[in-house]
Design an enzyme around this catalytic site. Structure first.
Site, PDB file in Angstrom:
ATOM      1  N   GLU A   1      27.140  23.435  44.066  1.00 21.36           N
ATOM      2  CA  GLU A   1      26.850  24.492  45.050  1.00 21.36           C
ATOM      3  C   GLU A   1      25.885  23.986  46.138  1.00 21.36           C
ATOM      4  OE1 GLU A   1      26.758  28.487  43.701  1.00 21.36           O
ATOM      5  OE2 GLU A   1      27.908  27.992  41.903  1.00 21.36           O
TER       6      GLU A   1
HETATM    7  C1  LIG Z   1      30.313  19.855  36.839  1.00 25.27           C
HETATM    8  C2  LIG Z   1      30.693  20.229  38.237  1.00 25.27           C
HETATM    9  C3  LIG Z   1      31.153  21.513  38.506  1.00 25.27           C
HETATM   10  C4  LIG Z   1      31.535  21.871  39.802  1.00 25.27           C
HETATM   11  N1  LIG Z   1      32.077  23.102  40.041  1.00 25.27           N
HETATM   12  C5  LIG Z   1      32.635  23.353  41.254  1.00 25.27           C
HETATM   13  C6  LIG Z   1      33.398  24.548  41.479  1.00 25.27           C
HETATM   14  O1  LIG Z   1      33.538  25.401  40.589  1.00 25.27           O
HETATM   15  N2  LIG Z   1      33.990  24.729  42.687  1.00 25.27           N
HETATM   16  C7  LIG Z   1      33.874  23.819  43.690  1.00 25.27           C
HETATM   17  O2  LIG Z   1      34.429  24.055  44.759  1.00 25.27           O
HETATM   18  N3  LIG Z   1      33.150  22.676  43.524  1.00 25.27           N
HETATM   19  C8  LIG Z   1      32.540  22.427  42.332  1.00 25.27           C
HETATM   20  N4  LIG Z   1      31.836  21.256  42.136  1.00 25.27           N
HETATM   21  C9  LIG Z   1      31.745  20.288  43.226  1.00 25.27           C
HETATM   22  C10 LIG Z   1      30.332  20.136  43.799  1.00 25.27           C
HETATM   23  O3  LIG Z   1      30.013  21.286  44.542  1.00 25.27           O
HETATM   24  C11 LIG Z   1      30.321  18.846  44.629  1.00 25.27           C
HETATM   25  O4  LIG Z   1      30.343  17.761  43.705  1.00 25.27           O
HETATM   26  C12 LIG Z   1      29.090  18.749  45.517  1.00 25.27           C
HETATM   27  O5  LIG Z   1      29.166  19.690  46.558  1.00 25.27           O
HETATM   28  C13 LIG Z   1      28.932  17.347  46.134  1.00 25.27           C
HETATM   29  O6  LIG Z   1      30.117  16.895  46.699  1.00 25.27           O
HETATM   30  P1  LIG Z   1      30.668  15.429  46.340  1.00 25.27           P
HETATM   31  O7  LIG Z   1      30.692  15.310  44.847  1.00 25.27           O
HETATM   32  O8  LIG Z   1      31.929  15.207  47.081  1.00 25.27           O
HETATM   33  O9  LIG Z   1      29.547  14.452  46.852  1.00 25.27           O
HETATM   34  P2  LIG Z   1      29.447  13.878  48.349  1.00 25.27           P
HETATM   35  O10 LIG Z   1      29.585  14.968  49.333  1.00 25.27           O
HETATM   36  O11 LIG Z   1      30.332  12.701  48.460  1.00 25.27           O
HETATM   37  O12 LIG Z   1      27.934  13.371  48.347  1.00 25.27           O
HETATM   38  C14 LIG Z   1      27.516  12.122  47.774  1.00 25.27           C
HETATM   39  C15 LIG Z   1      26.038  11.957  48.082  1.00 25.27           C
HETATM   40  O13 LIG Z   1      25.835  11.897  49.497  1.00 25.27           O
HETATM   41  C16 LIG Z   1      24.899  12.890  49.897  1.00 25.27           C
HETATM   42  N5  LIG Z   1      25.250  13.372  51.238  1.00 25.27           N
HETATM   43  C17 LIG Z   1      26.468  13.804  51.680  1.00 25.27           C
HETATM   44  N6  LIG Z   1      26.386  14.215  52.949  1.00 25.27           N
HETATM   45  C18 LIG Z   1      25.098  14.064  53.321  1.00 25.27           C
HETATM   46  C19 LIG Z   1      24.373  14.319  54.525  1.00 25.27           C
HETATM   47  N7  LIG Z   1      24.943  14.839  55.605  1.00 25.27           N
HETATM   48  N8  LIG Z   1      23.054  14.024  54.553  1.00 25.27           N
HETATM   49  C20 LIG Z   1      22.429  13.513  53.451  1.00 25.27           C
HETATM   50  N9  LIG Z   1      23.049  13.255  52.291  1.00 25.27           N
HETATM   51  C21 LIG Z   1      24.370  13.534  52.221  1.00 25.27           C
HETATM   52  C22 LIG Z   1      24.997  13.957  48.827  1.00 25.27           C
HETATM   53  O14 LIG Z   1      23.834  14.780  48.811  1.00 25.27           O
HETATM   54  C23 LIG Z   1      25.175  13.126  47.587  1.00 25.27           C
HETATM   55  O15 LIG Z   1      23.932  12.669  47.143  1.00 25.27           O
HETATM   56  C24 LIG Z   1      31.387  20.924  40.854  1.00 25.27           C
HETATM   57  C25 LIG Z   1      30.886  19.645  40.578  1.00 25.27           C
HETATM   58  C26 LIG Z   1      30.561  19.272  39.295  1.00 25.27           C
HETATM   59  C27 LIG Z   1      30.068  17.870  39.034  1.00 25.27           C
END
Ligand SMILES: Cc1cc2nc3c(=O)[nH]c(=O)nc-3n(C[C@H](O)[C@H](O)[C@H](O)COP(=O)(O)OP(=O)(O)OC[C@H]3O[C@@H](n4cnc5c(N)ncnc54)[C@H](O)[C@@H]3O)c2cc1C
Length: 380
Positions: A363
């Site tokens: 989230e």
């Molecule tokens: C157990 C679990 C349950 C989940 N449940 C749901 C769900 O029910 N529904 C749903 O839609 N999603 C869900 N998610 C997804 C979750 O919301 C995403 O994993 C999260 O938003 C991060 O996206 P990403 O994994 O693609 O990481 P990325 O966006 O690839 O980020 C990787 C890293 O880069 C950093 N980063 C990215 N952009 C920037 C920026 N502009 N400035 C600084 N740092 C940045 C991030 O903070 C992170 O540290 C879930 C994830 C998990 C692991």
């Protein structure tokens, strides 16, 4: 200003505490080990009104406020964060979204069942190439007259293999950017909708996380939520409230670990005295207690903002950012206070430490919360 809880709030908190410490505690270690979804407990939480806490009673909800929601979330999360995330997603991301933005027919058909726990909901925004950058949606929904044709992949979906109703965010017009995004209600079993294998996770292992595939799924026109193009706003508003729930989850994880560490430190003896009498341990407990109380104030403030009708984008981001940091740092300390016993499953703190990590990721990661907060303070 009044920092005290009402009698009703105390009753609600105590009911959640009682349920967590009797029902959720039983089998929590095994559910974590085996990645068992607590289906029976979800049913019981539905009966207690925990799945539609803030929903209007005319749609089957409990009609409580956001303060009640965070009190319940804190108590459940002290014992089992896998169960509490089911509650959080169902309440904040699914029920709230439908109640605030759905049509009367959608509320009648779906919300009434989601609020009572007859149905479980899932919220599908994240994609393999659209996590933090949620505007980069690749899932498409093409308007075909009386239905939309949905194609794409969603990943990391909580309740992914267990839900009856899925709210799916998709791009309807890629030329319009965030204004070309819509939210849709997809039902379990619709043709072309496939649930991928379950993720094998570090924490919240009792929750059910899957990748979902949509191949030419025909979504009826009446299943679009809100006006055409309002899907991104819908997702952001819904997530803002969701962050209050996750902040309360983080608070509960931290408070649960603290309570276990305090108890253990009063029982365990080293060098002829209980370890809480060693200043190094006592100071850890003081830091934990102070930081948890500070997190609780931020969580309550965000919940209060929502109940007052104030904008809660920043207060919810601050609550989640801070409470998740406290949860991560102090669950590590709780393991340390337990010494070797902290490293084994029977003492619960290692699970709380693993569960804490997700509160800094889903989230909106902590980095994304800082973007929300900084953008708002700079523009003021
Ligand atoms: C157990 C679990 C349950 C989940 N449940 C749901 C769900 O029910 N529904 C749903 O839609 N999603 C869900 N998610 C997804 C979750 O919301 C995403 O994993 C999260 O938003 C991060 O996206 P990403 O994994 O693609 O990481 P990325 O966006 O690839 O980020 C990787 C890293 O880069 C950093 N980063 C990215 N952009 C920037 C920026 N502009 N400035 C600084 N740092 C940045 C991030 O903070 C992170 O540290 C879930 C994830 C998990 C692991």
């Amino acid at each position: 200003m009044d920092f005290s809880l009402s009698e009703e709030h105390i009753m609600i908190r105590d009911a959640a505490r009682d349920f967590a410490q009797t029902e959720l505690l039983l089998g929590v270690i095994e559910r974590d080990e085996k990645q068992h979804f607590p289906a029976e407990l979800v049913k019981k939480m539905g009966d207690l009104g925990f799945l539609g806490i803030m929903v209007d009673p005319k749609y089957g909800g409990s009609g409580m406020d956001t303060i009640s929601y965070v009190l319940i979330m804190e108590e459940l999360s002290k014992i089992d964060a896998s169960a509490s995330v089911i509650v959080s997603v169902n309440n904040s991301l699914v029920c709230y979204g439908l109640e605030a933005f759905g049509t009367e027919a959608q509320k009648e058909k779906y919300l009434t069942k989601l609020a009572t726990g007859e149905f479980v909901g899932a919220f599908c925004l994240s994609e393999p190439e659209a996590g933090s950058d949620a505007t980069s949606q690749k899932t498409s929904a093409i308007d075909k007259g009386d239905y939309y044709l949905l194609n794409g992949t969603k990943n990391w979906i909580t309740n992914g293999g267990r839900a009856d109703v899925y709210i799916v965010i998709a791009q309807t017009d890629k030329h319009k950017g965030s204004h070309g995004i819509n939210a849709f209600i997809v039902e379990k079993g619709m043709e072309g909708f496939h649930v991928g294998p379950k993720e094998n996770k570090l924490g919240i292992r009792g929750s059910d996380t899957h990748t979902l595939q949509f191949n030419d799924v025909k979504v009826p026109k009446e299943n679009r939520i809100g006006d055409d193009g309002a899907g991104f706003r819908f997702a952001m508003k819904t997530l803002s409230g969701g962050r209050i729930g996750i902040a309360a989850q983080a608070l509960g994880i931290a408070a649960g670990a603290y309570e276990l560490a305090l108890k253990y430190s009063k029982e365990r003896k080293a060098f002829g005295t209980e370890i809480c009498n060693h200043q190094a341990i006592a100071f850890k407990l003081a830091d934990m207690y102070t930081d948890i109380e500070a997190a609780r104030h931020l969580v309550m403030k965000a919940a209060w903002d929502k109940d007052q009708g104030n904008n809660y984008d920043v207060s919810s981001a601050m609550a989640k950012l801070y409470a998740s940091k406290v949860a991560m740092e102090h669950t590590v300390e709780a393991v340390q206070i337990h010494g070797g016993n902290g490293f084994v499953k029977d003492y619960h703190v290692e699970r709380l430490m693993r569960d804490a990590k997700i509160t800094q990721i889903y989230e909106g990661t902590s980095e994304i919360q800082k973007i929300v907060i900084s953008r708002n303070i700079i523009k003021e």
